[in-house]
Scaffold this motif. Structure first.
Motif, PDB file in Angstrom:
ATOM      1  N   LYS A  89       0.839  -1.202   0.000  1.00 22.51           N
ATOM      2  CA  LYS A  89       0.000   0.000   0.000  1.00 22.51           C
ATOM      3  C   LYS A  89       0.877   1.257   0.000  1.00 22.51           C
ATOM      4  N   LEU A 145      -0.721   4.701  -1.035  1.00 21.32           N
ATOM      5  CA  LEU A 145      -1.986   4.581  -0.303  1.00 21.32           C
ATOM      6  C   LEU A 145      -1.643   4.596   1.188  1.00 21.32           C
ATOM      7  N   LYS A 195      -4.192   3.632   4.006  1.00 24.47           N
ATOM      8  CA  LYS A 195      -4.407   2.179   4.012  1.00 24.47           C
ATOM      9  C   LYS A 195      -3.191   1.465   4.602  1.00 24.47           C
ATOM     10  N   ALA A 196      -2.007   1.967   4.274  1.00 23.05           N
ATOM     11  CA  ALA A 196      -0.776   1.381   4.828  1.00 23.05           C
ATOM     12  C   ALA A 196      -0.759   1.521   6.345  1.00 23.05           C
TER      13      ALA A 196
END
Length: 135
Positions: free
Chosen positions: A51, A56, A59-60
């Motif tokens: 991610k 992202l 999200k990570a």
């Protein structure tokens, strides 16, 4: 020792052996469960890394949080905290980034190899303290 007394002794020994075998089996199950948990946490860590590589970051952060929460004593935690710190920085959350960077450093200085500790100390400007020790 009479026959009934001998049978009682054998029964007691068998009971003790059965109890010990049960304890060993429980420990094996616990170790197996820990291994499965660590694998799951590492999967979250890998997913988080992917991610981050895709920018992202939120999200990570979620995935690194899952990995850290699932397996708080995992050997990868210093990396997970460091990477989550980077994701926090990229998302503008500097306070959490600093907290995670400090946590990664704490783990590293506590559990890292001598080389890792030395490199971390140098990068933090603590090299003078190291030099003083060797003079």
């Amino acid at each position: 020792m009479g026959r009934s007394s001998w049978k009682e002794s054998v029964t007691q020994v068998r009971k003790i052996i059965d109890e010990e075998i049960s304890k060993i089996e429980q420990l094996q199950d616990t170790e197996k469960t820990r291994g499965e948990i660590n694998k799951k946490a590492e999967a979250f860590g890998s997913l988080a890394w992917n991610k981050m590589m895709s920018d992202l970051n939120l999200k990570a952060i979620e995935e690194y949080t899952k990995a850290i929460s699932l397996s708080p004593n995992n050997s990868n935690n210093k990396s997970w905290f460091a990477c989550r710190a980077e994701a926090f920085m990229k998302s503008g959350n500097y306070e959490n980034a600093l907290e995670d960077a400090n946590r990664a450093l704490e783990i590293l200085l506590k559990n890292g190899s001598d080389l890792e500790k030395s490199l971390s100390s140098l990068s933090l400007g603590l090299y003078q303290e190291k030099l003083d020790k060797y003079e």
